[in-house]
Every structure is written in structure tokens, then in C-alpha cells.
Design a protein around this motif. Structure first.
Motif, PDB file in Angstrom:
ATOM      1  N   GLY A   1       0.457  -1.299   0.153  1.00 44.50           N
ATOM      2  CA  GLY A   1      -0.009  -0.265   0.264  1.00 44.50           C
ATOM      3  C   GLY A   1       0.471   0.929  -0.143  1.00 44.50           C
ATOM      4  N   ILE A   2       1.698   0.886   0.436  1.00 46.38           N
ATOM      5  CA  ILE A   2       2.793   2.752   1.298  1.00 46.38           C
ATOM      6  C   ILE A   2       3.510   2.636  -0.016  1.00 46.38           C
ATOM      7  CG2 ILE A   2       4.900   3.722   2.248  1.00 46.38           C
ATOM      8  CD1 ILE A   2       3.669   1.688   4.391  1.00 46.38           C
ATOM      9  N   ALA A   3       4.695   1.183  -1.103  1.00 44.28           N
ATOM     10  CA  ALA A   3       4.994   1.816  -1.914  1.00 44.28           C
ATOM     11  C   ALA A   3       4.407   2.168  -3.302  1.00 44.28           C
ATOM     12  CB  ALA A   3       5.342   0.073  -2.144  1.00 44.28           C
ATOM     13  N   ARG A   4       3.011   1.674  -3.403  1.00 43.86           N
ATOM     14  CA  ARG A   4       1.988   1.778  -4.523  1.00 43.86           C
ATOM     15  C   ARG A   4       2.366   3.518  -4.879  1.00 43.86           C
ATOM     16  NH1 ARG A   4      -0.833  -2.336  -3.710  1.00 43.86           N
ATOM     17  NH2 ARG A   4      -2.299  -1.701  -2.513  1.00 43.86           N
ATOM     18  N   GLU A   5       2.049   4.374  -3.971  1.00 40.58           N
ATOM     19  CA  GLU A   5       1.184   5.691  -3.567  1.00 40.58           C
ATOM     20  C   GLU A   5       1.725   6.865  -3.465  1.00 40.58           C
ATOM     21  OE1 GLU A   5      -2.147   5.844  -1.053  1.00 40.58           O
ATOM     22  OE2 GLU A   5      -3.003   4.178  -1.931  1.00 40.58           O
TER      23      GLU A   5
ATOM     24  N   ALA B   1      12.547  -5.667   0.823  1.00 38.70           N
ATOM     25  CA  ALA B   1      11.942  -6.888   0.043  1.00 38.70           C
ATOM     26  C   ALA B   1      11.521  -6.257  -1.289  1.00 38.70           C
ATOM     27  CB  ALA B   1      11.067  -8.512  -0.429  1.00 38.70           C
ATOM     28  N   ARG B   2      10.778  -5.056  -0.609  1.00 39.10           N
ATOM     29  CA  ARG B   2      10.290  -4.592  -1.330  1.00 39.10           C
ATOM     30  C   ARG B   2      10.706  -2.774  -2.051  1.00 39.10           C
ATOM     31  NH1 ARG B   2       6.877  -8.399   1.246  1.00 39.10           N
ATOM     32  NH2 ARG B   2       4.755  -8.316   0.044  1.00 39.10           N
TER      33      ARG B   2
ATOM     34  N   THR C   1      12.896   8.168   3.163  1.00 36.46           N
ATOM     35  CA  THR C   1      12.855   8.732   1.481  1.00 36.46           C
ATOM     36  C   THR C   1      13.300   6.954   0.979  1.00 36.46           C
ATOM     37  OG1 THR C   1      12.349  10.379  -0.269  1.00 36.46           O
ATOM     38  CG2 THR C   1      14.177  10.129   1.238  1.00 36.46           C
ATOM     39  N   TRP C   2      12.944   6.952  -0.112  1.00 40.96           N
ATOM     40  CA  TRP C   2      13.441   6.335  -1.237  1.00 40.96           C
ATOM     41  C   TRP C   2      13.498   6.839  -2.963  1.00 40.96           C
ATOM     42  CZ3 TRP C   2       9.763   5.305   2.111  1.00 40.96           C
ATOM     43  CH2 TRP C   2       8.690   4.788   1.516  1.00 40.96           C
TER      44      TRP C   2
END
Ligand code: HEM
Length: 413
Positions: free
Chosen positions: A147-151, A382-383, A411-412
Motif C-alpha cells: 500500500g505504501i510502495a504503490r502510492e 524486499a519491497r 524516503t526512497w
């Protein structure tokens, strides 16, 4: 940032039997680095005690300003924690916030009563039972991170991942509704870190909540922890209402933010140490060992015992009723126990840390906590690609009975 604890702590007088030469101006609550501090390092701040004697007296080392003896060597802490006849766990710390005197169970019971309750509760937290929970824990972590990585390419790990993840695992384990997550987390935070009034209000709410859940499960049993507790028998009888409450309260308070805090300190370390971060991302099999090292270096709990009689300990006169502090953050950075204790060596071997305590009260939730930490870190690495602390932000850490980290903006991008 105002440290509310500093303002309200009143120090009690130093007892006459304490030799003045053994009093040190050190406290897990008021020493430098213990107040909420941006980019703080409360673990480094305790290192000063290892240069001093094996035991000294701190005039103000509890939330309410009581003095304690402070045991600074890991080996001496183990002696205290093992000797339950001389050093009792009975303090009614939770109930005292309500002006009452009942123990949280099993934490504040001494043998033999303690052993009766451990025998009842241990099987619920065995490694086999925790292994059976792993797939569900993995799914919860994965869903939150997806959910976090998507947005986004940035988030507050504490608010957006560590707390919702660990609290949700924990609530489903206890059989409590996820809907109450924010309210419960707020009560526990007020109880652990709030003012005296906030603590009392939170304690009252937690007791009312546990009593309500227990009453519901008595009427309509389910397959969950609270049903197990209300139906349990010891020594041929059912548990009293006070015992049920003492167990429910401890599990809620003891398991709700400890694991999230561990994940927070671990992620802050990895954000600041990209080489170690990359190593664990590429070789996740190293995570179990690495998590032990991070538990050692970033231990969070101060254990306190009460002397049951007058004794000499390492030549020091401890009197009946004195508090004796065995802080895991001190023992686990003891140079006589750990080589280069302030260096984090993710492959450290023979790492006999006491982050989960020692002796009969060894943490009941340790298997569960360890698996949550390893799975949480594994799924995150992994994500999420290489991450760092977002410029212009600073994680706020604090000391106290339970060390903590309030925010961690990564942050990435
Ligand atoms: C990283 C997370 C955790 C840490 C660092 C931690 C640490 C500790 C420590 C140091 C003690 C010993 C206290 C003492 O001797 O006075 C303890 C006891 C305990 N912990 Fe944990 N804990 C963690 C997670 C959990 C979880 C997830 C649960 C619940 C499932 C839990 C339940 C308990 C209970 C019930 C006790 C009392 C055991 C007894 O008195 O026999 N803990 N914990």
C-alpha cells in the motif's frame, strides 16, 4: 520540545543508609539524551555508567521520581533477576496509577504463584504456535508495505508501518477487534509516556476495556486469547476477575508498542547505514542473526525489582523496600560482556543479550516478537529500494522505563 516528564518529576530524599559516595547524577528519565530529542541516541547516553562502580544509587530513576540502585554489569543483573527471593517483582505499577494494589500477571508475581501462571500461559506462546501464525504475519506486513510502495516514495515508518503492523498482529492474536486500534494505541502511549493525569485516565480506560472484553467472552466464548483466559483453571478453580484483568492488562500494555519500537530503531539504523541495509536486502537469511544484534544494541526495557530484606550486594547496603534497576540497555552494552559493545556487528556470535529479560520472568512474547521483527524487516527490504532518513526531518528518541522512537520519516525517491 518540552519534556513533560522533567517538569513533573519530584525527587524523593536519598535514604540515610545510602553512602553519599555511591550517589550518582544519572537517570534514565532526566539525564542528557533521555528527554525527547531529535536525532537522539539514548543508548549511547547510558554508556557513561560502565566507567563507574558495579552498583550506584540514582536519586530519581522512575517516572514518579523514586530513587533506585542501578546495577551496571550484566553478570550482576543476572544474579538479581535470578534471585526472586531477595528481589521481588511485586510493585503494582499499573494499579498504582489508579491508587490500587493488584499485580499485572505474571510480571508482578513472584514464585511459586508466578510459575503457576507461566505454566498456564507458556503453551500459548510456544515457537510452534508462533510458527503457525507466520503466514498471516507475512500477509499483513506485505499488504501494508505494498500500500505504501504503490502510492508514495516516503512515509513515517512508525505511523504508517511499524505500529499498524505490530498492533494488528497483536490484536488478532488476542482476539480483539481491529476497529479499536487507534484508541488502544493512544491509551498505551498515554500510559507509558503521558503525564500523571493522562496515565490515570488511560489506566482507567484500559481496565474498563479488558473487563468489557472478559465479560463478553464469558457470555459468548470465541477461539481467542481472552476466551482462553476466562475459561482457564489453576489449582482446580477458575481465575478471579482480578486475575483475568491482571493478565489482560499486561498483554495489552506489554505487547502493543514494544515490537513497533524495535522495528523503528532497526529501520533508523539501516537508514543510516546503507552498506548493512544492502547486505540484508541481498542476503535476507542474515536477518535472524542481525535482528538479535539490533535487539542487543537497541534494548528498550528497564526492569525493576524490590529488595525483600536487608542485604549487602557488591559491598553496598541494600535495604528492604529499596528499588533495584536492571536496565537491559545498560547490561547489553557492558564491555565486560560484549566485545566493542557500541559497534553494531550484524554477524555477532555468542550474543547472549537480555533484551527480553532474564530468569523466570523471561519475556513470554519473545518468540512472537522475534518473528514479527524479522518478517517485518524482510518484507520491507524486499519491497522498498535503498532508503534513507528524509532530509529536513529527524527521528525523535526518548529514554525512560521503555526507550522509544516517535517518528521515522524515510524516503526512497
Ligand atoms: C521487542 C519486543 C519486546 C521486548 C523488548 C520485551 C521485553 C520484555 C522484558 C525485558 C521482560 C521482562 C520484564 C521483567 O523481568 O521485569 C518481558 C516480560 C514479558 N513480556 Fe515482553 N517484550 C517484547 C514483546 C512482548 C510481546 C509481543 C508480548 C506479548 C505477546 C510480551 C509479553 C510479555 C509478558 C507477558 C511478560 C511477563 C513475563 C513474566 O513475568 O513471566 N512481550 N518482556
Amino acid at each position: 520540545m518540552i519534556d513533560r516528564r522533567r517538569k513533573r518529576v519530584k525527587t524523593n530524599p536519598i535514604p540515610d543508609h545510602v553512602p553519599p559516595g555511591l550517589v550518582r547524577d544519572f537517570s534514565l528519565f532526566t539525564s542528557p539524551g533521555m528527554a525527547p530529542t531529535p536525532n537522539g541516541d539514548p543508548h549511547a547516553a547510558v554508556a557513561c555508567v560502565h566507567d563507574g562502580p558495579p552498583i550506584f544509587y540514582s536519586p530519581c530513576n522512575t517516572r514518579d521520581g523514586r530513587g533506585t540502585w542501578v546495577v551496571t554489569r550484566a553478570k550482576d543483573q543476572r544474579r538479581v533477576l535470578q534471585d526472586t527471593e531477595t528481589f521481588s517483582s511485586h510493585r503494582s505499577i499499573f494499579a498504582s496509577a489508579l491508587g490500587e494494589h493488584w499485580p499485572v500477571i505474571p510480571l508482578e508475581l513472584d514464585p511459586p504463584a508466578h510459575g503457576v501462571f507461566r505454566a498456564l500461559l507458556d503453551p500459548l506462546f510456544s515457537s510452534r504456535r508462533v510458527m503457525a501464525l507466520e503466514p498471516a504475519i507475512r500477509v499483513k506486513a506485505g499488504a501494508l508495505i505494498d500500500g505504501i510502495a504503490r502510492e508514495r516514495t516516503s512515509c513515517d515508518v512508525m505511523k504508517d508501518f511499524a505500529l499498524p503492523f505490530t498492533v494488528s498482529v497483536f490484536l488478532s492474536f488476542l482476539g480483539l477487534s481491529q476497529r479499536r486500534f487507534e484508541v488502544l494505541a493512544g491509551w498505551v502511549s498515554d500510559l507509558l509516556h503521558g503525564t500523571a493525569d493522562e496515565r490515570t485516565a488511560a489506566a482507567r480506560s484500559i481496565v474498563a476495556f479488558i473487563d468489557e472484553v472478559a465479560a463478553k467472552r464469558r457470555k459468548a466464548p470465541a477461539v481467542d486469547f481472552m476466551t482462553f483466559v476466562v475459561e482457564a483453571e489453576i489449582e482446580g478453580r477458575f481465575l478471579t476477575e482480578e486475575e483475568v484483568r491482571g493478565i489482560g492488562v499486561l498483554f495489552l500494555v506489554g505487547g502493543l508498542d514494544t515490537v513497533a519500537t524495535a522495528i523503528g530503531f532497526d529501520m533508523a539504523y539501516l537508514a543510516r547505514n546503507p552498506t548493512d541495509q544492502e547486505l540484508l536486502r541481498n542476503e535476507p537469511d542474515r536477518l535472524a542473526l542481525a535482528a538479535e544484534e539490533l535487539l542487543r544494541a537497541f534494548s528498550t526495557v528497564q526492569m525493576i525489582r524490590v529488595a525483600t530484606k536487608d542485604i549487602e550486594f557488591e559491598g553496598v547496603p541494600i535495604r528492604e523496600g529499596d528499588y533495584v534497576s536492571c536496565a537491559t540497555m545498560i547490561a547489553n552494552r557492558d564491555p565486560s560482556e560484549f566485545n566493542c559493545p557500541h559497534t553494531i556487528d550484524l554477524a555477532r556470535r555468542g550474543n547472549h543479550h537480555t533484551a527480553f529479560g532474564y530468569g523466570p520472568h523471561l519475556c513470554l512474547g519473545a518468540h512472537l516478537a522475534r518473528r514479527e521483527i524479522v518478517i517485518g524487516l524482510r518484507e520491507w527490504l524486499a519491497r522498498i529500494p535503498a532508503f534513507r532518513i528524509k532530509e529536513g526531518t529527524a527521528p525523535i528518541t526518548h529514554g525512560g522505563h521503555v526507550f522509544g522512537i516517535k517518528n521515522l520519516i524515510l524516503t526512497w525517491a
